[in-house]
Design an enzyme around this catalytic site. Structure first.
Site, PDB file in Angstrom:
ATOM      1  N   TYR A 137      42.577  40.070  38.071  1.00 49.93           N
ATOM      2  CA  TYR A 137      41.495  39.462  37.280  1.00 49.93           C
ATOM      3  C   TYR A 137      40.272  39.563  38.165  1.00 49.93           C
ATOM      4  CZ  TYR A 137      39.948  35.683  34.030  1.00 49.93           C
ATOM      5  OH  TYR A 137      39.334  34.926  33.068  1.00 49.93           O
ATOM      6  N   HIS A 142      33.658  39.481  34.262  1.00 48.17           N
ATOM      7  CA  HIS A 142      34.663  39.241  33.221  1.00 48.17           C
ATOM      8  C   HIS A 142      35.219  37.821  33.305  1.00 48.17           C
ATOM      9  CE1 HIS A 142      38.031  39.790  30.514  1.00 48.17           C
ATOM     10  NE2 HIS A 142      38.879  39.459  31.477  1.00 48.17           N
ATOM     11  N   GLU A 210      40.327  48.710  31.739  1.00 51.74           N
ATOM     12  CA  GLU A 210      40.809  48.492  33.110  1.00 51.74           C
ATOM     13  C   GLU A 210      41.151  49.832  33.749  1.00 51.74           C
ATOM     14  OE1 GLU A 210      43.826  45.573  33.920  1.00 51.74           O
ATOM     15  OE2 GLU A 210      43.412  44.422  32.105  1.00 51.74           O
ATOM     16  N   SER A 266      50.640  48.256  26.548  1.00 55.06           N
ATOM     17  CA  SER A 266      49.558  48.569  27.483  1.00 55.06           C
ATOM     18  C   SER A 266      49.545  50.085  27.635  1.00 55.06           C
ATOM     19  CB  SER A 266      49.796  47.927  28.853  1.00 55.06           C
ATOM     20  OG  SER A 266      50.032  46.539  28.710  1.00 55.06           O
TER      21      SER A 266
HETATM   22 CA    CA Z   1      44.320  42.478  31.713  1.00 57.91          CA
END
Ligand code: CA
Length: 426
Positions: A137, A142, A210, A266
Protein backbone atom coordinates in the site's frame (compact mmCIF):
# COMPACT_ATOMS: atom_id res chain seq x y z
CA UNK A 1 29.25 -8.85 -14.74
CA UNK A 2 28.55 -6.33 -17.49
CA UNK A 3 24.99 -6.16 -18.80
CA UNK A 4 25.92 -6.12 -22.49
CA UNK A 5 22.26 -6.82 -23.33
CA UNK A 6 21.46 -3.20 -22.46
CA UNK A 7 23.73 -1.71 -25.17
CA UNK A 8 21.50 1.08 -26.57
CA UNK A 9 23.31 1.10 -29.92
CA UNK A 10 22.61 -2.55 -30.70
CA UNK A 11 20.31 -3.35 -33.63
CA UNK A 12 18.70 -6.69 -34.34
CA UNK A 13 18.00 -8.64 -37.53
CA UNK A 14 14.40 -9.13 -36.32
CA UNK A 15 11.91 -6.49 -37.44
CA UNK A 16 11.04 -4.12 -34.57
CA UNK A 17 8.84 -1.05 -35.01
CA UNK A 18 9.99 2.21 -33.42
CA UNK A 19 7.18 2.33 -30.84
CA UNK A 20 7.53 -1.34 -29.82
CA UNK A 21 7.73 -2.21 -26.11
CA UNK A 22 10.13 -5.00 -26.99
CA UNK A 23 13.34 -3.81 -28.67
CA UNK A 24 16.47 -5.99 -28.50
CA UNK A 25 17.40 -4.14 -25.25
CA UNK A 26 14.33 -5.47 -23.39
CA UNK A 27 14.59 -9.29 -23.55
CA UNK A 28 11.83 -10.13 -21.04
CA UNK A 29 10.94 -13.67 -19.99
CA UNK A 30 7.60 -15.43 -20.31
CA UNK A 31 5.91 -18.79 -20.91
CA UNK A 32 3.87 -19.60 -24.00
CA UNK A 33 2.06 -22.34 -25.84
CA UNK A 34 3.31 -22.76 -29.43
CA UNK A 35 1.18 -23.54 -32.52
CA UNK A 36 2.15 -27.20 -31.98
CA UNK A 37 0.68 -27.09 -28.45
CA UNK A 38 4.10 -27.26 -26.82
CA UNK A 39 4.64 -25.18 -23.69
CA UNK A 40 7.98 -23.43 -23.47
CA UNK A 41 9.87 -20.60 -21.85
CA UNK A 42 10.62 -17.74 -24.18
CA UNK A 43 11.47 -14.14 -24.80
CA UNK A 44 10.06 -11.53 -27.14
CA UNK A 45 11.62 -9.21 -29.71
CA UNK A 46 9.24 -6.91 -31.60
CA UNK A 47 6.14 -8.94 -32.42
CA UNK A 48 7.95 -12.27 -32.31
CA UNK A 49 8.12 -14.85 -29.53
CA UNK A 50 11.39 -16.76 -29.26
CA UNK A 51 11.43 -20.33 -28.00
CA UNK A 52 14.35 -20.54 -25.54
CA UNK A 53 13.79 -24.29 -25.05
CA UNK A 54 14.41 -24.89 -28.76
CA UNK A 55 17.40 -22.52 -28.80
CA UNK A 56 18.94 -24.44 -25.89
CA UNK A 57 18.31 -27.82 -27.56
CA UNK A 58 20.07 -26.53 -30.68
CA UNK A 59 23.13 -25.72 -28.55
CA UNK A 60 23.04 -21.93 -28.60
CA UNK A 61 23.48 -21.70 -24.80
CA UNK A 62 26.26 -24.33 -24.66
CA UNK A 63 28.75 -22.00 -22.94
CA UNK A 64 26.37 -21.18 -20.06
CA UNK A 65 26.02 -23.70 -17.22
CA UNK A 66 22.30 -24.54 -17.52
CA UNK A 67 20.46 -27.81 -16.93
CA UNK A 68 19.14 -29.42 -20.15
CA UNK A 69 15.50 -28.86 -19.29
CA UNK A 70 15.74 -25.37 -17.73
CA UNK A 71 13.59 -23.83 -20.50
CA UNK A 72 11.42 -26.89 -21.21
CA UNK A 73 9.11 -26.09 -18.33
CA UNK A 74 5.72 -24.57 -17.84
CA UNK A 75 6.96 -21.95 -15.35
CA UNK A 76 10.04 -19.75 -14.89
CA UNK A 77 10.49 -20.75 -11.23
CA UNK A 78 13.61 -22.92 -11.70
CA UNK A 79 15.25 -20.40 -14.01
CA UNK A 80 14.54 -17.61 -11.53
CA UNK A 81 15.92 -19.75 -8.68
CA UNK A 82 19.24 -20.02 -10.60
CA UNK A 83 19.94 -16.42 -9.60
CA UNK A 84 21.04 -13.14 -11.07
CA UNK A 85 24.28 -14.39 -12.64
CA UNK A 86 22.34 -16.85 -14.83
CA UNK A 87 19.69 -14.26 -15.79
CA UNK A 88 22.47 -11.92 -16.93
CA UNK A 89 24.38 -14.57 -18.89
CA UNK A 90 21.20 -15.64 -20.70
CA UNK A 91 20.06 -12.09 -21.53
CA UNK A 92 23.55 -11.20 -22.77
CA UNK A 93 23.63 -14.34 -24.95
CA UNK A 94 20.19 -13.64 -26.46
CA UNK A 95 21.28 -10.08 -27.30
CA UNK A 96 24.39 -11.45 -29.02
CA UNK A 97 22.46 -14.10 -31.02
CA UNK A 98 19.94 -11.61 -32.37
CA UNK A 99 22.49 -8.85 -33.03
CA UNK A 100 22.24 -7.56 -36.61
CA UNK A 101 25.87 -8.44 -37.28
CA UNK A 102 25.75 -11.99 -35.96
CA UNK A 103 25.16 -14.45 -38.83
CA UNK A 104 25.05 -17.63 -36.70
CA UNK A 105 21.26 -17.88 -36.30
CA UNK A 106 20.36 -15.10 -38.73
CA UNK A 107 21.53 -17.12 -41.73
CA UNK A 108 20.27 -20.52 -40.57
CA UNK A 109 16.74 -20.69 -42.01
CA UNK A 110 15.97 -24.13 -40.56
CA UNK A 111 16.87 -23.07 -37.00
CA UNK A 112 15.06 -19.78 -37.33
CA UNK A 113 11.86 -21.56 -38.28
CA UNK A 114 12.15 -23.75 -35.18
CA UNK A 115 12.68 -20.96 -32.65
CA UNK A 116 10.79 -17.86 -33.89
CA UNK A 117 6.99 -17.53 -33.78
CA UNK A 118 4.75 -14.61 -34.69
CA UNK A 119 3.02 -13.40 -31.51
CA UNK A 120 -0.41 -14.24 -32.94
CA UNK A 121 0.67 -17.90 -33.24
CA UNK A 122 1.36 -18.31 -29.53
CA UNK A 123 -0.78 -18.22 -26.41
CA UNK A 124 0.75 -16.53 -23.39
CA UNK A 125 0.55 -18.34 -20.04
CA UNK A 126 1.19 -17.30 -16.45
CA UNK A 127 4.98 -16.87 -16.35
CA UNK A 128 5.48 -18.19 -12.82
CA UNK A 129 3.88 -20.54 -10.37
CA UNK A 130 3.24 -17.86 -7.76
CA UNK A 131 3.74 -19.43 -4.35
CA UNK A 132 2.87 -16.45 -2.22
CA UNK A 133 1.54 -13.05 -3.13
CA UNK A 134 1.75 -9.97 -0.91
CA UNK A 135 0.15 -6.64 -1.75
CA UNK A 136 1.61 -3.42 -0.39
CA UNK A 137 0.00 0.00 0.00
CA UNK A 138 3.02 2.04 -1.00
CA UNK A 139 1.64 5.16 -2.69
CA UNK A 140 1.15 8.01 -0.24
CA UNK A 141 -1.32 9.76 -2.55
CA UNK A 142 -3.40 6.59 -2.86
CA UNK A 143 -3.40 5.87 0.87
CA UNK A 144 -4.36 9.50 1.56
CA UNK A 145 -7.18 9.45 -1.01
CA UNK A 146 -8.60 6.15 0.24
CA UNK A 147 -8.33 7.29 3.87
CA UNK A 148 -10.24 10.46 2.95
CA UNK A 149 -12.99 8.58 1.09
CA UNK A 150 -13.46 5.64 3.48
CA UNK A 151 -12.71 7.29 6.81
CA UNK A 152 -11.85 10.88 7.61
CA UNK A 153 -10.21 13.53 5.35
CA UNK A 154 -8.63 15.19 8.41
CA UNK A 155 -6.84 12.02 9.49
CA UNK A 156 -6.58 10.33 6.09
CA UNK A 157 -3.12 8.86 6.63
CA UNK A 158 -2.89 6.66 9.72
CA UNK A 159 0.14 7.33 11.97
CA UNK A 160 1.89 4.04 11.16
CA UNK A 161 1.82 4.63 7.40
CA UNK A 162 4.93 6.85 7.24
CA UNK A 163 6.95 4.33 9.27
CA UNK A 164 5.97 0.93 7.82
CA UNK A 165 5.50 -0.30 4.25
CA UNK A 166 1.93 -1.47 4.95
CA UNK A 167 0.92 -4.72 3.26
CA UNK A 168 -1.28 -7.79 3.52
CA UNK A 169 -1.06 -11.37 2.31
CA UNK A 170 -3.09 -11.84 -0.84
CA UNK A 171 -4.18 -14.95 -2.67
CA UNK A 172 -2.19 -16.39 -5.59
CA UNK A 173 -4.75 -18.89 -6.98
CA UNK A 174 -6.76 -16.15 -8.68
CA UNK A 175 -3.84 -14.38 -10.41
CA UNK A 176 -4.38 -14.67 -14.16
CA UNK A 177 -2.52 -13.62 -17.32
CA UNK A 178 -3.61 -10.71 -19.51
CA UNK A 179 -6.47 -11.55 -21.85
CA UNK A 180 -8.32 -13.79 -19.40
CA UNK A 181 -11.89 -12.49 -18.81
CA UNK A 182 -13.04 -11.99 -15.24
CA UNK A 183 -16.48 -12.45 -13.65
CA UNK A 184 -18.14 -9.66 -11.72
CA UNK A 185 -18.09 -11.07 -8.19
CA UNK A 186 -21.09 -11.61 -5.97
CA UNK A 187 -20.67 -10.68 -2.36
CA UNK A 188 -22.04 -9.33 0.86
CA UNK A 189 -22.49 -5.59 1.09
CA UNK A 190 -24.36 -3.21 3.34
CA UNK A 191 -26.11 -0.33 1.59
CA UNK A 192 -25.64 2.95 3.48
CA UNK A 193 -29.36 3.29 4.20
CA UNK A 194 -29.89 -0.32 5.37
CA UNK A 195 -29.44 -1.92 8.78
CA UNK A 196 -28.64 -5.38 7.46
CA UNK A 197 -26.46 -6.58 4.59
CA UNK A 198 -27.53 -8.02 1.24
CA UNK A 199 -25.90 -10.51 -1.15
CA UNK A 200 -25.49 -9.92 -4.87
CA UNK A 201 -23.22 -8.66 -7.68
CA UNK A 202 -20.84 -5.86 -6.69
CA UNK A 203 -22.02 -2.45 -7.83
CA UNK A 204 -18.63 -0.81 -7.34
CA UNK A 205 -16.21 -2.89 -9.43
CA UNK A 206 -12.85 -1.15 -9.75
CA UNK A 207 -9.36 -1.64 -11.17
CA UNK A 208 -6.12 -0.87 -9.34
CA UNK A 209 -3.19 0.38 -11.41
CA UNK A 210 -0.24 -1.44 -9.86
CA UNK A 211 3.03 -3.10 -10.70
CA UNK A 212 4.34 -6.26 -9.07
CA UNK A 213 7.83 -7.70 -8.67
CA UNK A 214 8.83 -11.36 -8.79
CA UNK A 215 11.56 -12.61 -6.45
CA UNK A 216 14.14 -15.37 -6.45
CA UNK A 217 14.86 -17.32 -3.23
CA UNK A 218 15.67 -14.59 -0.71
CA UNK A 219 16.27 -16.00 2.77
CA UNK A 220 15.99 -18.96 5.06
CA UNK A 221 13.15 -18.92 7.59
CA UNK A 222 14.17 -16.78 10.56
CA UNK A 223 16.92 -14.82 8.79
CA UNK A 224 16.25 -11.24 7.65
CA UNK A 225 18.13 -9.61 4.75
CA UNK A 226 19.88 -6.25 4.73
CA UNK A 227 18.44 -3.51 2.55
CA UNK A 228 21.72 -3.20 0.58
CA UNK A 229 21.24 -6.80 -0.66
CA UNK A 230 17.57 -6.58 -1.58
CA UNK A 231 17.99 -5.67 -5.27
CA UNK A 232 19.91 -8.93 -5.84
CA UNK A 233 16.76 -10.93 -5.19
CA UNK A 234 14.35 -9.11 -7.48
CA UNK A 235 14.01 -10.82 -10.87
CA UNK A 236 11.71 -8.38 -12.61
CA UNK A 237 8.41 -6.58 -12.88
CA UNK A 238 4.98 -6.99 -14.44
CA UNK A 239 1.94 -4.74 -14.73
CA UNK A 240 -0.70 -5.71 -12.23
CA UNK A 241 -4.44 -4.97 -12.10
CA UNK A 242 -5.64 -5.82 -8.62
CA UNK A 243 -9.39 -5.87 -9.38
CA UNK A 244 -11.40 -4.66 -6.38
CA UNK A 245 -15.06 -4.64 -5.35
CA UNK A 246 -15.31 -1.47 -3.26
CA UNK A 247 -18.72 -2.18 -1.70
CA UNK A 248 -17.66 -5.67 -0.58
CA UNK A 249 -14.32 -4.26 0.62
CA UNK A 250 -15.96 -1.42 2.58
CA UNK A 251 -18.20 -3.80 4.53
CA UNK A 252 -15.74 -6.62 5.22
CA UNK A 253 -12.36 -4.96 5.80
CA UNK A 254 -12.64 -4.13 9.50
CA UNK A 255 -10.88 -5.51 11.53
CA UNK A 256 -8.71 -7.93 9.51
CA UNK A 257 -8.32 -6.17 6.16
CA UNK A 258 -9.07 -7.05 2.53
CA UNK A 259 -10.60 -10.45 1.74
CA UNK A 260 -13.29 -11.33 -0.85
CA UNK A 261 -13.45 -7.79 -2.21
CA UNK A 262 -9.93 -8.35 -3.53
CA UNK A 263 -9.22 -12.02 -4.20
CA UNK A 264 -11.70 -12.85 -6.99
CA UNK A 265 -9.19 -11.98 -9.76
CA UNK A 266 -5.90 -10.15 -10.30
CA UNK A 267 -4.49 -9.72 -13.82
CA UNK A 268 -0.77 -9.55 -14.70
CA UNK A 269 1.04 -8.77 -17.95
CA UNK A 270 2.66 -12.01 -19.18
CA UNK A 271 6.23 -10.85 -19.89
CA UNK A 272 8.47 -10.29 -16.87
CA UNK A 273 10.75 -7.34 -17.64
CA UNK A 274 13.98 -7.83 -15.70
CA UNK A 275 15.32 -5.29 -13.24
CA UNK A 276 18.50 -5.37 -15.36
CA UNK A 277 16.60 -4.12 -18.44
CA UNK A 278 15.12 -1.28 -16.38
CA UNK A 279 18.52 -0.14 -15.04
CA UNK A 280 18.89 2.89 -17.37
CA UNK A 281 15.62 4.27 -15.96
CA UNK A 282 16.54 4.38 -12.27
CA UNK A 283 15.40 7.51 -10.40
CA UNK A 284 15.19 8.66 -6.82
CA UNK A 285 12.00 7.89 -4.93
CA UNK A 286 10.06 10.62 -3.05
CA UNK A 287 11.84 12.12 -0.04
CA UNK A 288 10.81 10.31 3.11
CA UNK A 289 9.81 12.38 6.11
CA UNK A 290 10.07 11.26 8.91
CA UNK A 291 13.25 9.31 8.19
CA UNK A 292 12.63 5.57 8.13
CA UNK A 293 14.15 3.37 10.84
CA UNK A 294 17.74 2.26 10.11
CA UNK A 295 16.79 -1.18 8.71
CA UNK A 296 14.70 0.61 6.01
CA UNK A 297 17.26 3.29 5.20
CA UNK A 298 18.17 3.24 1.50
CA UNK A 299 20.82 5.08 -0.48
CA UNK A 300 20.83 6.31 -4.08
CA UNK A 301 18.30 5.74 -6.82
CA UNK A 302 15.92 2.97 -5.82
CA UNK A 303 12.91 3.70 -8.01
CA UNK A 304 12.23 3.57 -11.75
CA UNK A 305 10.70 6.06 -14.16
CA UNK A 306 7.94 3.90 -15.64
CA UNK A 307 4.97 5.65 -17.29
CA UNK A 308 1.74 3.90 -16.34
CA UNK A 309 -1.55 4.27 -18.21
CA UNK A 310 -5.00 2.79 -17.63
CA UNK A 311 -7.68 2.62 -20.32
CA UNK A 312 -11.35 1.61 -20.37
CA UNK A 313 -12.76 0.10 -23.54
CA UNK A 314 -16.53 -0.52 -23.75
CA UNK A 315 -17.74 -3.45 -25.84
CA UNK A 316 -17.29 -2.65 -29.56
CA UNK A 317 -15.98 0.81 -28.55
CA UNK A 318 -12.70 2.66 -28.46
CA UNK A 319 -10.23 2.89 -25.61
CA UNK A 320 -10.30 5.97 -23.39
CA UNK A 321 -7.24 6.88 -21.32
CA UNK A 322 -8.48 7.33 -17.75
CA UNK A 323 -5.26 7.38 -15.69
CA UNK A 324 -1.77 8.68 -16.38
CA UNK A 325 0.53 7.71 -13.49
CA UNK A 326 4.16 6.72 -12.91
CA UNK A 327 5.92 4.03 -10.86
CA UNK A 328 8.28 6.69 -9.44
CA UNK A 329 5.46 8.19 -7.35
CA UNK A 330 5.65 5.23 -4.95
CA UNK A 331 6.76 6.35 -1.48
CA UNK A 332 8.01 2.97 -0.27
CA UNK A 333 10.39 1.34 -2.77
CA UNK A 334 10.64 -2.32 -3.75
CA UNK A 335 13.84 -2.79 -1.74
CA UNK A 336 12.16 -1.33 1.34
CA UNK A 337 9.14 -3.59 0.81
CA UNK A 338 11.27 -6.72 0.44
CA UNK A 339 13.53 -5.83 3.37
CA UNK A 340 10.55 -5.12 5.57
CA UNK A 341 8.91 -8.40 4.49
CA UNK A 342 11.90 -10.45 5.72
CA UNK A 343 12.63 -8.27 8.76
CA UNK A 344 10.75 -10.66 11.08
CA UNK A 345 12.39 -13.71 9.47
CA UNK A 346 9.53 -14.49 7.07
CA UNK A 347 11.03 -16.44 4.16
CA UNK A 348 10.47 -15.30 0.57
CA UNK A 349 10.92 -17.80 -2.24
CA UNK A 350 11.57 -17.98 -5.99
CA UNK A 351 8.34 -17.09 -7.80
CA UNK A 352 6.80 -15.06 -4.99
CA UNK A 353 5.08 -11.87 -6.10
CA UNK A 354 4.80 -8.50 -4.36
CA UNK A 355 2.24 -5.95 -5.54
CA UNK A 356 3.05 -2.27 -5.13
CA UNK A 357 -0.45 -1.19 -4.18
CA UNK A 358 -2.33 1.27 -6.37
CA UNK A 359 0.09 3.84 -7.77
CA UNK A 360 -1.53 7.26 -7.67
CA UNK A 361 0.33 10.48 -8.42
CA UNK A 362 -0.20 14.01 -7.11
CA UNK A 363 -2.71 15.21 -9.74
CA UNK A 364 -6.29 13.94 -10.20
CA UNK A 365 -5.55 12.57 -13.69
CA UNK A 366 -2.83 10.37 -12.19
CA UNK A 367 -5.04 8.54 -9.69
CA UNK A 368 -4.81 4.78 -10.15
CA UNK A 369 -8.37 3.60 -9.42
CA UNK A 370 -11.95 4.58 -10.26
CA UNK A 371 -12.58 5.05 -6.53
CA UNK A 372 -10.17 8.00 -6.59
CA UNK A 373 -10.70 9.19 -10.20
CA UNK A 374 -14.46 9.61 -9.67
CA UNK A 375 -14.17 10.21 -5.89
CA UNK A 376 -16.43 7.24 -5.16
CA UNK A 377 -18.74 8.03 -8.07
CA UNK A 378 -19.25 11.73 -7.34
CA UNK A 379 -17.48 12.86 -10.52
CA UNK A 380 -18.12 10.34 -13.32
CA UNK A 381 -15.59 9.98 -16.15
CA UNK A 382 -16.73 10.58 -19.72
CA UNK A 383 -15.56 7.99 -22.25
CA UNK A 384 -14.87 8.78 -25.91
CA UNK A 385 -18.21 7.21 -26.94
CA UNK A 386 -20.06 9.74 -24.77
CA UNK A 387 -21.07 7.29 -22.02
CA UNK A 388 -20.09 7.84 -18.40
CA UNK A 389 -18.44 5.61 -15.85
CA UNK A 390 -18.45 5.81 -12.07
CA UNK A 391 -17.06 2.29 -11.81
CA UNK A 392 -16.45 -0.58 -14.27
CA UNK A 393 -19.48 -1.97 -16.14
CA UNK A 394 -20.14 -5.44 -17.53
CA UNK A 395 -18.39 -6.07 -20.87
CA UNK A 396 -15.91 -3.23 -20.28
CA UNK A 397 -12.26 -4.12 -20.86
CA UNK A 398 -9.64 -2.49 -18.63
CA UNK A 399 -6.16 -2.24 -20.15
CA UNK A 400 -3.01 -1.23 -18.28
CA UNK A 401 0.14 -0.27 -20.18
CA UNK A 402 3.58 0.76 -18.96
CA UNK A 403 6.84 1.82 -20.53
CA UNK A 404 10.16 3.59 -19.90
CA UNK A 405 11.65 5.85 -22.51
CA UNK A 406 14.84 7.87 -23.04
CA UNK A 407 16.50 9.31 -26.15
CA UNK A 408 17.92 5.88 -27.06
CA UNK A 409 15.44 3.20 -26.18
CA UNK A 410 11.90 2.39 -25.05
CA UNK A 411 11.35 -0.59 -22.74
CA UNK A 412 7.74 -1.61 -22.18
CA UNK A 413 5.57 -4.28 -20.69
CA UNK A 414 2.90 -4.97 -23.33
CA UNK A 415 -0.78 -5.10 -22.37
CA UNK A 416 -2.31 -6.13 -19.06
CA UNK A 417 -5.95 -6.44 -20.07
CA UNK A 418 -9.12 -8.08 -18.80
CA UNK A 419 -12.77 -7.99 -19.83
CA UNK A 420 -15.52 -8.00 -17.21
CA UNK A 421 -18.27 -10.58 -17.76
CA UNK A 422 -21.63 -10.37 -15.96
CA UNK A 423 -21.88 -12.00 -12.52
CA UNK A 424 -23.09 -15.58 -12.17
CA UNK A 425 -26.66 -15.71 -10.96
CA UNK A 426 -26.75 -16.19 -7.24
CA1 CA B 1 -4.10 -3.58 -4.30
Amino acid sequence: MKITANDPTRKTWIEVTKDSDFPIQNIPFGVFLTRDDIITIGTRIGDFAIDLGALHQLGYFADIPLTDDIFLQDTLNDFIADGRKTWRLVRNKIAELFDKNNALLRDNTEHRERVIFAMEEVEMQLPVDIGDYTDFYASKEHATNVGSIFRDPKNALLPNWVHIPIGYHGRSSSIIPSGTPIRRPNGQTKPADANTPIFGPTKLLDFELEMAFITTDVNKLGKPIAIEEATEYIFGLVLFNDWSARDIQGWEYIPLGPFLGKNFASTISPWIVTLDALKPFKVKSPKQNPKPLPYLKQHGKKSYDIHLHAYIQPENGEETLVSNSNFKYMYWTMVQQLTHHTSNGCNVRAGDMMGSGTISGPTPDSYGSMLELTWRGQHPIKLSDGTERKFIQDNDTVILRGFCENEHVRIGFGDCSGKVLPAYEK
